[in-house]
Design a protein around this motif. Structure first.
Motif, short mmCIF file in Angstrom:
data_model
loop_
_atom_site.label_atom_id
_atom_site.label_comp_id
_atom_site.label_asym_id
_atom_site.label_seq_id
_atom_site.Cartn_x
_atom_site.Cartn_y
_atom_site.Cartn_z
N SER A 289 23.87 -2.29 -34.50
CA SER A 289 24.38 -2.57 -33.15
C SER A 289 24.53 -4.07 -32.95
CB SER A 289 23.43 -2.04 -32.08
OG SER A 289 22.95 -0.79 -32.42
N ILE A 290 23.51 -4.83 -33.39
CA ILE A 290 23.57 -6.29 -33.18
C ILE A 290 24.74 -6.88 -33.97
CG2 ILE A 290 22.37 -8.47 -33.59
CD1 ILE A 290 19.73 -7.02 -32.99
N THR A 291 24.90 -6.44 -35.20
CA THR A 291 25.99 -6.97 -36.03
C THR A 291 27.34 -6.68 -35.37
OG1 THR A 291 24.66 -6.68 -38.00
CG2 THR A 291 27.02 -6.91 -38.33
N SER A 292 27.53 -5.46 -34.88
CA SER A 292 28.80 -5.12 -34.24
C SER A 292 29.03 -5.98 -33.01
CB SER A 292 28.81 -3.65 -33.81
OG SER A 292 28.67 -2.84 -34.94
N ALA A 293 27.98 -6.15 -32.22
CA ALA A 293 28.13 -6.93 -30.99
C ALA A 293 28.42 -8.40 -31.31
CB ALA A 293 26.87 -6.82 -30.14
N VAL A 294 27.76 -8.91 -32.35
CA VAL A 294 27.97 -10.31 -32.74
C VAL A 294 29.39 -10.48 -33.28
CG1 VAL A 294 27.26 -12.10 -34.38
CG2 VAL A 294 25.54 -10.86 -33.06
N GLU A 295 29.85 -9.51 -34.04
CA GLU A 295 31.24 -9.58 -34.54
C GLU A 295 32.23 -9.57 -33.36
OE1 GLU A 295 31.71 -6.40 -37.35
OE2 GLU A 295 30.65 -7.52 -38.94
N MET A 296 31.92 -8.75 -32.37
CA MET A 296 32.79 -8.70 -31.19
C MET A 296 32.78 -10.06 -30.48
SD MET A 296 32.57 -6.00 -28.03
CE MET A 296 32.60 -4.48 -28.90
N ALA A 297 31.60 -10.65 -30.40
CA ALA A 297 31.50 -11.96 -29.76
C ALA A 297 32.29 -13.00 -30.55
CB ALA A 297 30.03 -12.37 -29.64
N HIS A 298 32.20 -12.93 -31.87
CA HIS A 298 32.97 -13.86 -32.70
C HIS A 298 34.47 -13.67 -32.47
CE1 HIS A 298 29.43 -14.52 -35.70
NE2 HIS A 298 29.26 -15.15 -34.55
#
Ligand code: SF4
Lengths: 335, 647
Positions: free
Chosen positions: B533-542
């Motif tokens: 979940s964190i990786t997906s959210a961070v990718e979205m933020a990027h």
């Protein structure tokens, strides 16, 4: 290389023995150190495991491998040791509180599985190390630190419990009867399977004389009955009494008026534990308490069966290949 | 099955489907089959099974609903998806429970046969006056694309020729649904056919054939009845080259147990007592007897760990596995393993708590129990798996640390990892980490607490070794000789020694997983199963040009020695956890830093959307600020998803 035979001294450690002077535990330690060198087992193959309590200091005083664990858990620790290495001769030193109270669950399950270990239950009918509370073998009415108005709960009968849980070797002896104790320990050692040995042990600090009414030299023949395989049950200072079965009920009968053929003939190998159960349940005070071997039957051991199952699977499938385990089945390739 | 269809086949990147029905409807089997087939066609995927605690809650009721969500994609994905694109509702209860997670415009396949008064009533589709509501004809579903299908009828007709009772025929209806989904997403039937043939062997072959026929009925019906306007295909994902298999976390642990025995050459002993969600490990490794794996189903949790400690003493690698309540029971024995300095791995597959809590749901709330939950000073390293496949690597790491440092190690997994699955690129057997174990045999200079000066590990001398007879136990002892010792100074120095040994692991452990810029306005610090979940959210933020970073701990305790410097390079630290801020507390107390807590304890993982939104919000907050976990505001996941949109 032939090593010189082991002696009692080989099993003594440099640890100072810290039981109270006069404690029955010394006699039991002496019996253990006497029996171990008689068994033809190399010193390094012994493991003495214990829980918590005065009795559980035993491992520190026997110069073999030893594990002084936590309250009640010795049978569980011993189970892991035996599975890991069934060739070890594993002995458990425990007490009535350690094994029948906090460790009751492990004890009954180790017995039903027939784990091949020897358990010496030092029964002093009191909590010694925690300084004098009643134990699960204390008599009803006993005044102790935690029961100023007397114990109200019923005690366990350890022998009956062991029989009920399916122990394949069940015996009782007394700390001060060193010859008898040594014989019983030898029998236990030679039994393949779970050996439960209850040892009446005097705690001269918190429960002094708990067994005087049974074991004092002057009276003990009236209160103890030696169980000897193939022999009719007789007791009394003058060997003048015997035990006869009336239905399911053992009764004391005078030998003067009872022929031997009517007496109960002891059969420690009876596959059923019913008979030793009746005898173990003879009430203390009005009937003699059995000492010796209540039961000695053959049954496959847990650790032996487990090892055999592993060997069979190994024979059938061969040593497992990690490559196959990971790569076989529903896999797919990319690139 | 070849696909001679006139339908338009549209290629799409990813889909999230959810299969939901009564716990007797076989949703988990259906989900697993769909997962396996999607894995075999090369999709990246992630799954989220969700089943009730009761084996069979009353049929048709809301508590009896069992669901299985799978997201499969032609790109790299990290989570099972925030909300489904398509829901299969086998009965009214399944519809009612899952509808709140569905965004408008999505597709719902409904088994119309079950939308009858009796079933509607069980699902509480009842007005105050006692009359029945039927969502199929009251317009409440008008915002959705509803596809009504009589799955019962199709199951009965499709399996006619096998002479089954009606009840038996109806049991095939999940395979009718599976067949429809296979058609819709252009999946092959063969893997499931092969599985059914293997599962129903011998005199049960009739059931295999009936289920195969049911599946084909669903497949053909989807095609000929023109249920769907389009058919889709999701091409294979571009995963790194290698051989793959789909793996659930518990399976990966089981395989790692066999691997540990093989790699080290020392048998593994697994003592365990049945408990959800850890039991599958025991089930699977009970088969590995020819791999040097010994299993013991103990009489209780305490016996389970004590037997493992006994086995370690006698020279095997002791492992015990449980979930939070069982770990609590093992606490005293864990202290014994600390005191006797024996290698031991304690697997904690966390679940919702405290007490019995939510046995089948996931949570990360055993962190403090793992790190601190014992009497007195009883330190031990803690590692945490961050994905189903990572359970394999992390478990081997736990064994490496346990045997190298002669210490118990806690391995943390959780319900989400245990039952969730993902494709796993299989490791090269030769490249697996080495686990070197040397038992002491040398008599000269032997002492039971003789230490390696580098690791501070004591020697491991197993019973049966001549000349090394010694006693260990729970009482305090003097270092080296190991004799009982109650001296004040000795105790103080032994307590420090045991802690120092554990702190050594901080310099000899898996590095945190870093992503994003090396310094910046925000660091998302996570551990365990939240990685996806964190990786997906961070990718979205990027993708939204936010210069934020992510740091994920694999070694949870002691903290890797690099962590302090990492934390100091960011203006804000955000710590999302499926507990009430346990890592937040540890990090703050260890480093005296401020951090924002994002705590969610709902028995299910974070969605990408809610994490992304939290990242956005945190960037607006003061630098070097802090928020208490109790102040976390949670919104309905589907609403956040609608707002944030995408994934
Ligand atoms: S307290 Fe009793 S049992 Fe314990 S050592 Fe002293 S005399 Fe023996």
């Amino acid at each position: 290389m032939i090593s010189p035979p082991l002696t009692k001294n080989d099993f003594k450690t440099d640890q100072e023995v810290r039981w109270c002077p006069g404690c029955g535990d010394y006699a039991i330690l002496n019996a253990v150190q006497t029996v171990f060198p008689m068994l033809g087992i190399p010193k390094e193959k012994f493991v003495v495991v214990s829980g918590i309590g005065c009795s559980s200091r035993l491992p520190y005083y026997v110069n073999t491998y030893g594990f002084h664990s936590i309250h009640g858990r010795a049978p569980a620790i011993a189970t892991g040791i035996k599975i890991a290495n069934p060739e070890l001769s594993v002995w458990i030193g425990t007490g009535d509180g350690d094994s029948l109270s906090i460790g009751g669950n492990h004890l009954i399950h180790a017995m039903r599985r027939n784990l091949d270990v020897k358990l010496l239950m030092f029964n002093n009918r009191i909590y010694g190390l925690t300084k004098g509370q009643f134990s699960p073998t204390s008599e009803v009415g006993k005044v102790t630190k935690s029961t100023p108005y007397g114990v109200v709960d019923q005690p366990f009968n350890p022998i009956a419990l062991a029989l009920g849980a399916g122990a394949t070797f069940v015996a009782r002896s007394v700390d001060i009867m060193s010859k008898h104790l040594i014989e019983v320990l030898q029998r236990a050692a030679n039994h393949k399977g779970f050996a439960f040995v209850e040892i009446y042990q005097n705690c001269n600090i918190f429960n002094d004389g708990a067994f005087d009414h049974l074991v004092d030299a002057g009276i003990r023949d009236e209160h103890l009955i030696a169980l000897e395989h193939g022999k009719p049950l007789k007791f009394g200072k003058a060997k003048d009494k015997g035990i006869k079965l009336n239905g399911f009920k053992p009764e004391v009968v005078p030998l003067a008026s009872t022929p031997d053929s009517e007496l109960l003939v002891w059969d420690e190998h009876d596959p059923s534990s019913a008979l030793p159960f009746f005898v173990s349940a003879m009430p203390e005070g009005t009937m003699p308490q059995g000492i010796g071997v209540f039961r000695d039957v053959d049954r496959p051991t847990f650790d032996g069966e487990m090892a055999a199952q592993h060997a069979n699977v190994m024979k059938k499938y061969g040593a497992g290949s990690l490559e196959k385990l990971l790569y076989e089945g529903d896999t797919w390739k990319v690139g | 099955m070849t696909n001679e269809t006139t339908h338009k086949v549209r290629s799409i990147e990813q889909v999230v489907i959810r299969l939901a029905g009564d716990s007797g409807d076989g949703m988990q089997i259906t989900g697993n089959e769909f997962t396996k087939t999607s894995a075999i066609v090369g999709n990246d995927l992630a799954t989220l099974p969700d089943f009730p605690a009761e084996i069979r809650a009353p049929a048709g009721t809301l508590p009896g609903v069992s669901g299985f969500q799978i997201r499969f994609a032609s790109k790299d994905i990290h989570t099972p998806g925030d909300d489904p694109d398509i829901l299969v509702a086998m009965n009214p209860a399944a519809l009612k429970v899952n509808l709140p997670d569905m965004r408008p415009g999505k597709t719902i396949i409904i088994n119309t046969a079950m939308f009858v008064e009796k079933e509607l009533r069980k699902a509480l589709y009842v007005k105050d006056d006692g009359t029945i509501i039927n969502p199929l004809n009251d317009h409440s579903l008008s915002n959705y694309h509803v596809i009504p299908v009589d799955l019962n009828k199709l199951a009965l007709e499709g399996t006619k020729e096998f002479g089954l009772s009606p009840k038996e025929s109806l049991r095939c209806k999940n395979f009718v649904a599976l067949g429809m989904m296979y058609w819709l997403y252009s999946r092959p039937l063969e893997p499931t056919i092969a599985w059914l043939r293997d599962y129903f062997k011998g005199d049960k072959v009739n059931f295999a054939n009936a289920n195969i026929a049911a599946m084909k009925t669903g497949y053909n019906y989807a095609e000929t009845a023109e249920l769907f306007v389009e058919q889709y295909k999701i091409p294979a994902a571009h995963l790194p080259a290698g051989t793959y298999r789909n793996v659930m976390g518990n399976q990966a642990v089981a395989l790692a147990i066999a691997a540990a025995a093989k790699i080290s050459g020392v048998p593994v002993f697994y003592g365990s007592y049945p408990i959800t969600p850890a039991s599958d490990i025991l089930h699977q490794i009970s088969k590995y007897k020819n791999y040097g794996v010994y299993t013991f189903q103990a009489e209780d949790e305490i016996a389970a760990i004590c037997s493992a400690i006994g086995a370690s003493f006698a020279g095997m690698i002791g492992v015990t596995g449980s979930s939070g309540p069982g770990i609590a029971l093992k606490g005293e024995a864990m202290g014994l393993a600390v005191m006797t300095e024996l290698p031991l791995v304690i697997i904690d597959v966390q679940r919702g708590g405290p007490s019995t809590g939510l046995p089948t749901k996931t949570e990360q709330a055993d962190l403090l129990q793992a790190v601190l939950g014992r009497n007195s000073e009883a330190p031990m390293p803690v590692v945490a798996a961050s994905s189903p496949a990572d359970c394999f690597d992390r478990f081997l790491e736990a064994v490496r640390i346990a045997t190298k440092y002669m210490t118990p190690v806690v391995f943390l997994s959780d319900g989400y990892l245990a039952n969730g699955s993902e494709p796993w690129r299989l490791p090269d057997i030769d490249k697996l980490p080495k686990i070197d174990i040397n038992f002491r045999t040398e008599r000269d200079g032997f002492q039971p607490y003789l230490r390696d000066p580098g690791t501070l590990a004591r020697v491991w001398a197993k019973p049966g070794t001549p000349g090394l007879e010694h006693r260990i136990g729970g009482i305090e002892k003097r270092d080296g000789v190991g004799s009982i010792n109650y001296d004040a100074e000795n105790h103080d120095s032994m307590v420090r020694l045991r802690w120092r040994k554990i702190y050594k692991v901080a310099d000899d452990c898996a590095a945190p997983l870093m992503a994003g810029p090396e310094r910046g306005p925000l660091l998302v610090l996570g551990w365990g199963s939240t990685l996806g979940s964190i990786t997906s959210a961070v990718e979205m933020a990027h993708a939204h040009k936010m210069p934020i970073a992510r740091c994920h701990l694999q070694q949870v305790w002691p903290f890797p020695s690099s962590l302090g410097a990492i934390l100091s390079r960011y203006d804000r630290i955000l710590i999302p956890e499926m507990n009430l801020g346990q890592m937040w507390r540890l990090v703050r107390s260890e480093y005296a830093v401020q951090a924002y807590s994002f705590a969610k304890v709902q028995g299910r993982p974070f969605t990408t959307g809610e994490l992304f939104r939290k990242i956005q919000q945190t960037l607006e907050l003061p630098a070097h600020g802090s928020s208490h976990p109790l102040d976390t505001k949670l919104e309905r996941a589907s609403e956040v998803a609608a707002d944030v949109s995408g994934g």
